[in-house]
Design an enzyme around this catalytic site. Sequence first.
Site, PDB file in Angstrom:
ATOM      1  CB  THR A   1      -8.491  48.138  25.631  1.00 60.37           C
ATOM      2  OG1 THR A   1      -8.153  49.746  24.047  1.00 60.37           O
ATOM      3  CG2 THR A   1      -9.680  47.864  25.359  1.00 60.37           C
TER       4      THR A   1
ATOM      5  NE  ARG B   1     -11.112  56.196  18.134  1.00 59.00           N
ATOM      6  CZ  ARG B   1     -10.572  55.086  18.734  1.00 59.00           C
ATOM      7  NH1 ARG B   1     -10.965  54.509  19.947  1.00 59.00           N
ATOM      8  NH2 ARG B   1     -10.399  54.073  18.245  1.00 59.00           N
TER       9      ARG B   1
ATOM     10  N   GLY C   1     -14.416  54.240  19.570  1.00 58.20           N
ATOM     11  CA  GLY C   1     -13.232  52.988  18.599  1.00 58.20           C
ATOM     12  C   GLY C   1     -13.533  51.618  19.274  1.00 58.20           C
ATOM     13  CG  ASP C   2     -11.212  48.236  19.864  1.00 55.44           C
ATOM     14  OD1 ASP C   2     -11.170  47.205  20.040  1.00 55.44           O
ATOM     15  OD2 ASP C   2     -11.089  49.117  20.136  1.00 55.44           O
TER      16      ASP C   2
ATOM     17  CB  THR D   1      -6.981  45.765  23.596  1.00 53.67           C
ATOM     18  OG1 THR D   1      -5.778  46.465  23.923  1.00 53.67           O
ATOM     19  CG2 THR D   1      -5.833  44.298  23.414  1.00 53.67           C
ATOM     20  N   GLY D   2      -6.296  46.778  21.134  1.00 52.76           N
ATOM     21  CA  GLY D   2      -5.309  48.133  20.065  1.00 52.76           C
ATOM     22  C   GLY D   2      -5.200  48.969  19.600  1.00 52.76           C
TER      23      GLY D   2
ATOM     24  N   GLY E   1      -7.830  50.602  17.546  1.00 49.93           N
ATOM     25  CA  GLY E   1      -9.488  50.245  16.975  1.00 49.93           C
ATOM     26  C   GLY E   1      -9.739  49.913  15.255  1.00 49.93           C
TER      27      GLY E   1
END
Length: 316
Positions: free
Chosen positions: A180, A208, A210-211, A231-232, A234
């Site tokens: 990210t 999909r 994500g965050d 970040t990481g 999600g």
Amino acid sequence: MAKKKPLAIVIHGGAGPDSDHIHENRKGYEDGIKEAVEAGYKILEEGGSAVDAVEAAVIKLENNPLFNAGRGSALNANGEVEMDAAIMRGDDQASGAVALIRNIRNPVSLAKAVMMNTKYRFLGDMGALEYAKKIDIRMEPSSYFITEHQFDAFSKKRQEEFTSSDRIGMDQLNARMHGTVGAVALDRDGNVAAATSTGGTENKKMGRIGDSCVIGVGCYAKNNTCAISGTGDGELLIKNIIAYDISALMEYKGLTLQQACEEVVLKRVKKDEGDVGVIGVDGDGNIALVFNSERMHRGWKTSNRQQGIEIYATKK
């Protein structure tokens, strides 16, 4: 004479596992981070807004093929690019987000346009694309976004899935491949802003989300607390509502920015659950860069003479 208000920009280029690709391209990553920091700080120095600063910084990372956002985005299970982005400003907590978009050169700019020019907060898929065409957001052919590195990663994953007998292990491997980009800033008017953009995870299921484009998770901004970009993994960030949780700990429990980030990233999230990283800035110009993973690409610059670029944890 009134005291000058502090300026600050912090950016990240993703948190997660280490790799040979990162080591082989370390200078390229560091140069890309520096370019993003300088682009954002220049706007702040010239009196520009925190919103414009985070957009400028993220654009630099979206245009850089080394980072998983814009050009260089990960490929989904169909070998296609689907991108997400969000932006938020701290004075009135207006926000804009886009999900599952294709062919948009700079998703963060489309998210900003949603925030600034529409009554909506979230647009996705074809609706976002139609809006982008209407306002002449720059577009690119699909081939622009697919880098050799991401295509190789996609091809390798596909081959491994077809040949691996240990499907559980492969699913775990897939879950750890992510990236990210994001930025947070404080301008001379005391306003904070945050922005996050991503190409998602390698070989992800089509559709999909994500965050990164979820307000309160991928990013959050509130003047009297902080601006955060996460970040990481999600799904793990979504589960913990990472960005808002940090702000809430500051607002309701009186924690400092650093304390709140450490509480969420290092204590509330269990290390074996997955990778999480955050960057933050508060209204006093304090910054935080906290992660539980092997690395987090990051850079920062403030008017208090703080400046740096790092990928791995610093030795204490």
